[in-house]
Design an enzyme around this catalytic site. Structure first.
Site, PDB file in Angstrom:
ATOM      1  N   LYS A 213     -25.679   4.428  34.525  1.00 54.75           N
ATOM      2  CA  LYS A 213     -25.248   4.513  33.108  1.00 54.75           C
ATOM      3  C   LYS A 213     -24.201   3.462  32.789  1.00 54.75           C
ATOM      4  CE  LYS A 213     -26.238   9.306  32.238  1.00 54.75           C
ATOM      5  NZ  LYS A 213     -25.765  10.669  32.137  1.00 54.75           N
TER       6      LYS A 213
ATOM      7  N   PHE B 159     -18.351   8.933  29.596  1.00 51.98           N
ATOM      8  CA  PHE B 159     -18.343  10.127  30.426  1.00 51.98           C
ATOM      9  C   PHE B 159     -19.784  10.462  30.776  1.00 51.98           C
ATOM     10  CE2 PHE B 159     -14.230  12.324  30.725  1.00 51.98           C
ATOM     11  CZ  PHE B 159     -13.461  11.399  30.057  1.00 51.98           C
TER      12      PHE B 159
ATOM     13  N   LYS C 163     -32.974  28.674   4.433  1.00 49.14           N
ATOM     14  CA  LYS C 163     -33.018  29.340   5.735  1.00 49.14           C
ATOM     15  C   LYS C 163     -34.468  29.573   6.170  1.00 49.14           C
ATOM     16  CE  LYS C 163     -31.492  33.446   8.062  1.00 49.14           C
ATOM     17  NZ  LYS C 163     -31.350  34.860   7.891  1.00 49.14           N
TER      18      LYS C 163
ATOM     19  N   ASN D 145     -24.267  22.052  22.064  1.00 54.70           N
ATOM     20  CA  ASN D 145     -23.981  22.266  23.483  1.00 54.70           C
ATOM     21  C   ASN D 145     -22.587  22.894  23.597  1.00 54.70           C
ATOM     22  OD1 ASN D 145     -21.902  20.095  23.795  1.00 54.70           O
ATOM     23  ND2 ASN D 145     -23.620  18.863  23.095  1.00 54.70           N
TER      24      ASN D 145
HETATM   25  N1  CTP Z   1     -23.462   9.128  24.459  1.00 50.28           N
HETATM   26  C1  CTP Z   1     -23.454   8.547  23.212  1.00 50.28           C
HETATM   27  N2  CTP Z   1     -24.494   8.757  22.349  1.00 50.28           N
HETATM   28  C2  CTP Z   1     -25.546   9.521  22.706  1.00 50.28           C
HETATM   29  C3  CTP Z   1     -25.570  10.135  23.985  1.00 50.28           C
HETATM   30  C4  CTP Z   1     -24.509   9.913  24.820  1.00 50.28           C
HETATM   31  O1  CTP Z   1     -22.506   7.824  22.881  1.00 50.28           O
HETATM   32  N3  CTP Z   1     -26.516   9.718  21.844  1.00 50.28           N
HETATM   33  C5  CTP Z   1     -22.346   8.885  25.367  1.00 50.28           C
HETATM   34  C6  CTP Z   1     -21.500  10.102  25.689  1.00 50.28           C
HETATM   35  O2  CTP Z   1     -20.424  10.218  24.798  1.00 50.28           O
HETATM   36  C7  CTP Z   1     -21.040   9.807  27.101  1.00 50.28           C
HETATM   37  C8  CTP Z   1     -22.126   8.938  27.695  1.00 50.28           C
HETATM   38  O3  CTP Z   1     -22.872   8.455  26.578  1.00 50.28           O
HETATM   39  O4  CTP Z   1     -19.839   9.049  27.128  1.00 50.28           O
HETATM   40  C9  CTP Z   1     -23.050   9.610  28.647  1.00 50.28           C
HETATM   41  O5  CTP Z   1     -23.654  10.717  28.087  1.00 50.28           O
HETATM   42  P1  CTP Z   1     -24.845  11.488  28.811  1.00 50.28           P
HETATM   43  O6  CTP Z   1     -25.414  12.478  27.866  1.00 50.28           O
HETATM   44  O7  CTP Z   1     -24.417  11.952  30.168  1.00 50.28           O
HETATM   45  O8  CTP Z   1     -25.825  10.293  29.065  1.00 50.28           O
HETATM   46  P2  CTP Z   1     -27.205   9.922  28.480  1.00 50.28           P
HETATM   47  O9  CTP Z   1     -27.188   8.441  28.325  1.00 50.28           O
HETATM   48  O10 CTP Z   1     -27.539  10.725  27.278  1.00 50.28           O
HETATM   49  O11 CTP Z   1     -28.161  10.240  29.693  1.00 50.28           O
HETATM   50  P3  CTP Z   1     -28.900  11.618  30.124  1.00 50.28           P
HETATM   51  O12 CTP Z   1     -28.658  12.617  29.030  1.00 50.28           O
HETATM   52  O13 CTP Z   1     -30.293  11.191  30.257  1.00 50.28           O
HETATM   53  O14 CTP Z   1     -28.259  11.985  31.419  1.00 50.28           O
END
Ligand code: CTP
Length: 391
Positions: free
Chosen positions: A330, A316, A282, A203
């Site tokens: 969350k 976050f 690859k 990302n």
């Molecule tokens: N996070 C994490 N491990 C993951 C995914 C997310 O520790 N596998 C943490 C991120 O570092 C961030 C928080 O969770 O602090 C929220 O991440 P986000 O991607 O917005 O939340 P998700 O729980 O993955 O929810 P969604 O993608 O469904 O919005």
């Protein structure tokens, strides 16, 4: 007022940029040059940048009753000498006051930052090293010179660090150390989930927010472990960098350091899925369509929420709709103390930009909307909110 002392080395030209940075930060800057410095760069350059005449003459008498060098020293919040030559360092270390700069130094009671800059052999000479040691004992904050190409054509240690790094160092010296004694774990950047040796899923996270938080924590006296996915950023001086690539590696690194930390801030953009298998060679192009099988990655933060104990956990969230509502959910699900949510639809907020506009939500569900601001400033605002939660 910032007193910016400039002694006679070739790096004096870089101090013009340093003066500009201080002015841009909103500081009043008074430049004092040694007569040698004025041979490398003109006082007019500094006068133009700071709006005040650069002072050189030791025997210049002010209009008021006070003696000029004492008056300058009393008005100073900090004194910075950049570049600090071997000669000026030697005089300062031994209390010699034969020009305005070294005289003001003796009268100054504010924090003093010295930025040595010279040829490597001169820098390593025991006389210079002894003087630096002495100045350290006298309470000066000394910035390590950088390594690289020197003005004399040689490579080595002795270069003056970049102006922005000096400005960061000064800010760190002046900051209140309200996180002293706190051990913090910060995650930052994206993760990469390999498909084959040359391709991955990722990302656009730049790591800017997490690195700004790590730097702010160091500035405020915390011990910081920074677990970071691939970024192009410089690890803040004083933080311990643990580089990782995949979410599984980040998981392992976080679990290893978690136990010894009282505070965890998870600013990393972790990939929620990884390819079921990463090809060893690859992958070759084929005419037919391909289907990619993905496996879920562990949610690192959720796991930390389970093992939390007395620790403070900050997450976050990036959202594209109903940001506050999703973030509240969350925070509950991951057992967090604070969640910082940004709405990706707001211009200037989110991935790979230097600013962010967020809302900070606490355990009571209270939401504080902050205006758009640089990530560096936001990092301190987040720490201000966190401080009362720590013992
Ligand atoms: N996070 C994490 N491990 C993951 C995914 C997310 O520790 N596998 C943490 C991120 O570092 C961030 C928080 O969770 O602090 C929220 O991440 P986000 O991607 O917005 O939340 P998700 O729980 O993955 O929810 P969604 O993608 O469904 O919005």
């Amino acid at each position: 007022m910032y007193l910016l002392g400039i002694s006679g080395g070739i790096a004096a030209y870089k101090s013009a940029e340093l003066a500009r940075i201080f002015v841009r930060q909103g500081e009043e800057v008074q430049v004092i040059m040694t007569p040698g410095a004025a041979k490398f760069i003109t006082p007019l350059t500094f006068q133009t940048l700071t709006g005040r005449p650069a002072l050189i003459d030791q025997f210049w008498v002010s209009e008021g009753e006070k003696v000029r060098h004492v008056e300058l020293a009393e008005a100073a919040a900090v004194m910075i000498v950049a570049p600090a030559t071997a000669n000026t360092l030697g005089k300062m270390a031994h209390g010699i006051a034969d020009n305005l700069l070294t005289t003001v130094y003796l009268a100054a009671q504010c924090p003093v930052v010295l930025v040595p800059s010279m040829n490597e052999r001169m820098y390593r000479h025991p006389a210079v090293q002894d003087n630096l040691e002495r100045l350290r004992r006298h309470g000066c904050h000394i910035m390590e010179p950088a390594s690289g190409e020197l003005a004399c054509g040689a490579y080595g240690k002795g270069r003056m660090p970049e102006p922005q790094e000096i400005a960061d160092f000064v800010r760190a010296v002046l900051r209140e150390k309200d996180f002293r004694g706190v051990r913090a774990l910060v995650t930052a950047g994206p993760t990469r989930e390999p498909l084959d040796p040359v391709r991955f899923i990722s990302n656009p996270s730049s790591g800017l927010m997490g690195y700004a938080i790590a730097r702010a924590l160091v500035e405020r006296g915390a011990e910081v472990v920074l677990v970071s996915g691939p970024t192009s950023l410089r690890c803040p001086a004083g933080a311990k960098l643990v580089p990782v690539t995949t979410a599984l590696e980040m998981y392992a690194a976080v679990m290893e350091h978690f136990e010894s930390c009282q505070l965890v801030i998870k600013a990393a953009a972790v990939a929620d899925y990884r390819p079921a298998a990463a090809a060893e060679q690859k992958l070759k192009k084929e005419a037919s369509e391909r289907v990619l099988k993905l496996l879920p990655n562990p949610d690192i933060l959720q796991e930390l929420g389970r093992r939390k104990g007395g620790r403070i956990l900050v997450g976050f969230a990036m959202e594209t709709e109903r940001a506050v509502e999703h973030a509240r959910e969350k925070l509950q699900r991951k057992n967090l103390d604070l969640i910082v949510v940004n709405d990706l639809t707001v211009p200037g907020a989110g991935f790979a930009v230097s600013t962010n506009q967020v809302c900070i939500i606490d355990r009571q569900g209270r939401a504080e909307e902050l205006p758009l601001m640089p990530k560096e400033i936001l990092a301190h605002r987040i720490l201000d909110r966190l401080r009362p939660l720590l013992p």
